[in-house]
Design a protein around this motif. Structure first.
Motif, PDB file in Angstrom:
ATOM      1  N   ALA A 334       0.784  -1.294  -0.423  1.00 38.37           N
ATOM      2  CA  ALA A 334       0.255  -0.326  -0.034  1.00 38.37           C
ATOM      3  C   ALA A 334       0.756   0.703  -0.016  1.00 38.37           C
ATOM      4  O   ALA A 334       1.472   1.765   1.399  1.00 38.37           O
ATOM      5  N   SER A 336       0.758   4.061  -1.891  1.00 38.47           N
ATOM      6  CA  SER A 336       0.242   5.293  -2.270  1.00 38.47           C
ATOM      7  C   SER A 336      -1.616   5.914  -1.350  1.00 38.47           C
ATOM      8  O   SER A 336      -1.932   4.631  -0.918  1.00 38.47           O
ATOM      9  N   ALA A 337      -1.876   7.079  -1.164  1.00 40.57           N
ATOM     10  CA  ALA A 337      -3.150   7.230  -0.736  1.00 40.57           C
ATOM     11  C   ALA A 337      -3.398   8.462  -1.600  1.00 40.57           C
ATOM     12  O   ALA A 337      -2.745   9.086  -1.923  1.00 40.57           O
ATOM     13  N   ASN A 338      -4.565   8.789  -1.528  1.00 36.91           N
ATOM     14  CA  ASN A 338      -5.053  10.023  -2.545  1.00 36.91           C
ATOM     15  C   ASN A 338      -5.174  10.589  -1.106  1.00 36.91           C
ATOM     16  O   ASN A 338      -6.596  10.264  -0.517  1.00 36.91           O
ATOM     17  N   THR A 408      -7.268  16.330  -6.014  1.00 39.04           N
ATOM     18  CA  THR A 408      -7.227  15.248  -5.447  1.00 39.04           C
ATOM     19  C   THR A 408      -5.598  15.375  -5.655  1.00 39.04           C
ATOM     20  O   THR A 408      -5.123  15.255  -6.488  1.00 39.04           O
ATOM     21  N   GLU A 410      -2.343  12.522  -4.756  1.00 40.21           N
ATOM     22  CA  GLU A 410      -1.339  11.686  -4.708  1.00 40.21           C
ATOM     23  C   GLU A 410       0.011  11.462  -3.921  1.00 40.21           C
ATOM     24  O   GLU A 410       0.583  12.002  -4.180  1.00 40.21           O
ATOM     25  N   THR A 413       3.099   6.676   1.268  1.00 42.99           N
ATOM     26  CA  THR A 413       2.068   5.874   2.590  1.00 42.99           C
ATOM     27  C   THR A 413       2.957   6.253   3.885  1.00 42.99           C
ATOM     28  O   THR A 413       3.097   6.359   4.915  1.00 42.99           O
ATOM     29  N   GLY A 470      -2.945   0.699   5.634  1.00 41.11           N
ATOM     30  CA  GLY A 470      -3.263   1.966   4.216  1.00 41.11           C
ATOM     31  C   GLY A 470      -3.787   2.280   4.204  1.00 41.11           C
ATOM     32  O   GLY A 470      -4.960   1.559   4.458  1.00 41.11           O
ATOM     33  N   GLN A 471      -4.698   3.154   3.299  1.00 44.58           N
ATOM     34  CA  GLN A 471      -5.350   4.167   3.001  1.00 44.58           C
ATOM     35  C   GLN A 471      -4.817   4.406   1.193  1.00 44.58           C
ATOM     36  O   GLN A 471      -4.218   4.885   0.677  1.00 44.58           O
ATOM     37  N   GLY A 472      -6.738   4.234   0.371  1.00 45.74           N
ATOM     38  CA  GLY A 472      -6.891   4.444  -0.591  1.00 45.74           C
ATOM     39  C   GLY A 472      -7.319   6.049  -0.808  1.00 45.74           C
ATOM     40  O   GLY A 472      -6.480   6.619  -1.341  1.00 45.74           O
ATOM     41  N   ALA A 473      -8.283   6.426  -0.404  1.00 41.24           N
ATOM     42  CA  ALA A 473      -8.846   7.840  -0.114  1.00 41.24           C
ATOM     43  C   ALA A 473      -8.987   8.073   1.294  1.00 41.24           C
ATOM     44  O   ALA A 473      -9.456   8.012   1.780  1.00 41.24           O
TER      45      ALA A 473
END
Length: 485
Positions: A334, A336-338, A408, A410, A413, A470-473
């Motif tokens: 994980a 990257s995060a947005n 947004t 990017e 993380t 980890g986080q997506g957004a």
């Protein structure tokens, strides 16, 4: 981010969607060879040579542009910090350009960051402390010899289809792009009789060109200036993948930063590493910088930022290794995060009005807030993001009494690796596991050349620490600017 915008009749400009970018440097080399023995900056004269340097950071094939052309008609200086364009006291550094404007490709020297293209002949310059510099561009309706832009004097040529687009100007062609004392290192460029000095003007193209919702491009100039020396004017190094010892299989963004009056490390220049991982910033104003590096692999993985502190001009940072985060979700990294959010703006009457806003991602390490450049992706081609608020349009619905824009960003993380510069090479160590970010917004009057807007003109989100799973957004609170012009 929704980039569809409608014509804004309040200001007569097309609001901005997403900044496309590259970095270029406009350099004036001012050589003062004054007569007489007095050390007073107000006596004697010198000789000025005006030149242009173009480090091409976002040129094709990695970036969106194959060419960025501007036509320069004059460069002027004034000892007064408050002089307007029509006041007396302006010194013409390039009088021959008014007769024969010079069209410059800011991406014309993609492989040589220290290239200098001379602008005009050497001129005598009165010794003094110059607190304003103005770079004047030709109006797009001007007749230019051997014009590669076709019908306009200034243009961008896209790498994707070689199409030519006029670079829209506001007041730059009439009053000049202003570099006030606050954007000149030490507040002024001082030449004493008998001295020899160089003045570098940094034209940050990546922050200065914005793509509008109707497919047009507008110049929102971002310039800084400072004294440089003709020798030992660079910072250089090489970026490698720490695990393999080879150059990163992807794209690497490097920024040199210095603290502003509030103690925040701000990007002064940014560039992309070459295919062998090498980079160079040349020329740079004298001083000490922090070097902040981010990278993106071809598979989309983002490396953890690397920060090398205390790098003096004339030094090399040596080889710097980038690490991938170790956080996993399932069987995948994980990396990257947005960060998602919105910016709103309203005037003193609580009605919506547009504003240019520069967005930076900050991370505090050992008490210092560093700007983490945006890793290069298909939607991120500059170290920071420039947006413009606009009235509700399409899928973008603004709160009552505001203009707005969504964004947004990017980001990696993983927490940064930090180390102090050393002649033997910096030793980097992880400062944590997960990154903690603040999004910083600074508001400016659209098409003003950097005039601050709104009260206050700078807003920050609260710090957000990314989860170790980890986080997506990650949704952030809105940056709500008020009392805007």
């Amino acid at each position: 981010m929704n980039s569809e915008r409608k014509w804004n009749s309040r200001r007569g400009v097309w609001p901005v969607g997403l900044a496309l970018g590259c970095m270029a440097v406009v350099s004036m080399i001012v050589v003062a060879c004054g007569s007489g023995s007095s050390n007073s900056p107000s006596s004697g004269t010198g000789t000025v040579n005006v030149q242009l340097s173009d480090p091409a950071t976002c040129a094709a094939p990695a970036g969106p542009y194959s060419h960025v052309y501007v036509t320069i008609t004059d460069v002027q200086a004034n000892v007064s910090s408050t002089a307007s364009s029509g006041d007396s006291g302006w010194v013409d550094l390039t009088p021959n350009l008014s007769k024969s404007p010079q069209q410059i490709d800011l991406l014309g020297q993609a492989n040589n960051q220290c290239f200098l293209a001379t602008l005009g002949d050497a001129q005598q310059l009165q010794a003094g402390s110059y607190q304003q510099i103005r770079l004047v561009l030709a109006d797009n309706s001007a007749s230019i010899s051997n014009n590669v832009c076709g019908s306009a004097a200034n243009c961008v040529i896209l790498a994707s289809d070689s199409s030519v687009h006029t670079l829209q100007l506001s007041s730059e062609s009439k009053t000049g792009i202003k570099i006030p004392s606050g954007q000149i290192a030490s507040g002024a460029f001082t030449i004493a009789s008998g001295q020899t000095k160089d003045l570098d003007i940094d034209f940050s193209t990546c922050e200065s060109i914005v793509e509008e919702g109707n497919g047009q491009f507008r110049l929102k100039p971002v310039l800084h200036a400072g004294e440089v020396s003709t020798t030992s004017t660079s910072i250089n190094g090489q970026v490698l993948d720490h695990a393999t010892g080879n150059p990163v299989n992807g794209a690497v963004m490097i920024a040199v930063e210095q603290k502003d009056s509030t103690g925040v490390d701000r990007v002064q220049r940014a560039t992309l590493a070459g295919s062998d991982g090498s980079f160079v910033f040349c020329p740079l104003p004298s001083g000490t910088y922090d070097v902040v590096i981010v990278g993106t692999r071809t598979d989309g993985s983002l490396y953890e930022p690397a920060v090398v502190t205390g790098v003096s001009v004339g030094s090399t940072v040596g080889s710097v290794g980038l690490y991938l985060p170790t956080v996993t979700v399932g069987s995948s990294l994980a990396t990257s995060a947005n960060l998602t959010g919105s910016v709103t703006s309203q005037n003193a009457s609580n009605a919506g009005t547009d504003a240019d806003v520069d967005l930076s991602v900050l991370e505090t390490i050992n008490g210092t807030a560093y700007t983490i450049p945006l890793p290069p992706t298909s939607t991120q081609s500059a170290a920071t993001l420039s947006v413009e608020t606009a009235a509700s349009s399409g899928a973008t619905a603004c709160a009552n009494g505001t203009d707005c824009v969504n964004y947004t960003l990017e980001v990696p993380t993983g927490a940064p690796y930090l180390g102090a510069w050393a002649s033997s090479g910096a030793t980097l160590a992880a400062v944590g596991t997960s990154a903690s970010y603040v999004v910083d917004g600074m508001a400016f009057v659209p098409s003003s050349g950097g005039t601050v807007d709104c009260t206050p003109s700078e807003l920050k989100t609260t710090a957000t620490t990314l989860a170790t799973t980890g986080q997506g957004a990650v949704a952030l609170q809105a940056l709500a600017f008020t009392q805007c012009q």
